[in-house]
Design an enzyme around this catalytic site. Structure first.
Site, PDB file in Angstrom:
ATOM      1  N   THR A   1     -11.398  32.964  -3.401  1.00  0.00           N
ATOM      2  CA  THR A   1     -11.656  33.756  -2.102  1.00  0.00           C
ATOM      3  C   THR A   1     -12.222  35.138  -2.371  1.00  0.00           C
ATOM      4  OG1 THR A   1     -10.915  34.219  -0.042  1.00  0.00           O
ATOM      5  CG2 THR A   1      -9.414  34.389  -1.685  1.00  0.00           C
TER       6      THR A   1
ATOM      7  N   ARG B   1      -7.577  20.240   4.548  1.00  0.00           N
ATOM      8  CA  ARG B   1      -6.504  21.190   3.902  1.00  0.00           C
ATOM      9  C   ARG B   1      -7.154  22.596   4.247  1.00  0.00           C
ATOM     10  NH1 ARG B   1      -7.333  25.906   0.214  1.00  0.00           N
ATOM     11  NH2 ARG B   1      -5.149  26.333  -0.779  1.00  0.00           N
TER      12      ARG B   1
END
Length: 351
Positions: A208, A236
């Protein structure tokens, strides 16, 4: 009696602080100068260099930190060579690219989207959630409907390269992540240097970008955005869109963001923990270290196999990071140095 209660309350607070990481953390934080370094922006991983440049364009003109972090993370979100954030992100096990993001401003306002498909810039949808709804988080089809109603364009996010990687992975359908693969794809300037698609199909990992900034007015904001774990189960969601886990901002104290395996970050409410430790007097680096140690203490064997890092910025413009494994880096851009930008290797627990 009142003075005795005050004494006990003060003593208990001091004991709580010292028990977390000992006197060294407090001592380290007290070495800080009184001068506030602003504006400043910090972000995770090598690709944070390019993201910071976009954020700095806002900050150097006296712009708001919120606008800076949104503009900054737009860069990796739309980068076709970045397979860990946004457009061109690796899909889930069903071949669907789903995105997660959150944003938080100096007033404690926050917005989030999770499992969002077909939108290149989920961080901007998260900001719309923050500014135009009474909610904090929208997910899945609801998030997409909201995005389309607010003028976002529906696009196919599964690029040919990512589709190729997914089909290669399907041959064995194994998940064996490589730690820090996000940095193996970029050189020291944050540009593409190595194609992770050249690796065997069972070793892809995901990450990320988390970014926090302090503007010229002394206000903090943060953003966090990702396409999640490669080949995850459909539906998820990790820590990235969860306020307090992947990102937290408190304008009185500082801001923090997380990167790595989100499930373990969620379990310790990692970014909130880092900010609260800074409130107690910890330096940014010491606070990040203590959060990492919480994860190690809870699951020591699991911690050896994964990467998790925390990055923090306090109200003085001081920054720091700490991670489980060697290899995590973060980008810093500020007007304090002639270069205005640098890439810093985060300290790590496992040698």
């Amino acid at each position: 009696m009142s003075s005795r209660r005050n004494f006990l309350r003060t003593a208990a607070l001091g004991a709580a602080v010292l028990s977390l990481d000992g006197p060294s953390a407090i001592a380290q934080s007290k070495k800080a100068t009184g001068k506030v370094k602003k504006p400043i922006v910090v972000s995770t991983w090598d690709f944070g260099i390019a993201a910071n440049k976009a954020a700095w364009e806002v900050l150097k003109k006296g712009g708001r930190a919120l606008d800076a972090v949104e503009a900054g993370v737009h860069v990796p979100e739309s980068d076709p060579n970045n397979h860990t954030v946004g457009f061109s992100g690796f899909p889930d096990r069903d071949g669907r690219v789903t995105l997660d993001a959150c944003i938080m401003d100096e007033f404690g306002n926050c917005g989030s989207v999770a499992a969002l498909e077909h939108i290149v810039h989920p961080i901007s949808v998260a900001r719309k959630v923050m500014e135009k709804t009474p909610h904090v988080m929208l997910v899945g089809d609801g998030a997409l409907q909201f995005a389309l109603e607010n003028g976002f364009k529906k696009e196919n996010l599964l690029t040919p390269e990512s589709e190729k990687a997914w089909k290669e992975w399907l041959k064995k359908a194994e998940y064996k992540p490589v730690i820090n693969i996000e940095n193996k794809s970029y050189d020291s300037k944050g540009t593409t240097a190595f194609n992770p698609l050249q690796l065997p199909g069972n070793v892809y990992n995901h990450d990320t970008i988390g970014m926090v900034a302090l503007d010229a007015q002394g206000n903090l904001s943060g953003a966090c955005t990702t396409s999640g774990m490669a080949f995850k189960l459909h539906g998820r969601v990790g820590d990235s869109p969860i306020i307090g886990a992947g990102l937290y901002v408190d304008n009185e104290v500082g801001a923090a963001t997380a990167t790595g395996v989100g499930e373990e970050v969620i379990r310790v409410v990692g970014s909130f923990l880092v900010v609260e430790l800074m409130r107690q007097g910890y330096s940014p680096e010491a606070a990040c270290k203590e959060a990492v140690m919480r994860i190690v203490k809870k699951k020591p064997e699991k911690a050896k196999e994964i990467q998790i890092g925390f990055l923090a910025l306090n109200k003085k413009g001081e920054h720091g990071a700490f991670c489980l494994q060697q290899g995590f880096s973060y980008a810093v851009t500020t007007g304090e140095t002639p270069e205005q930008e640098q890439l810093i290797k985060g300290k790590h627990y496992f040698k």
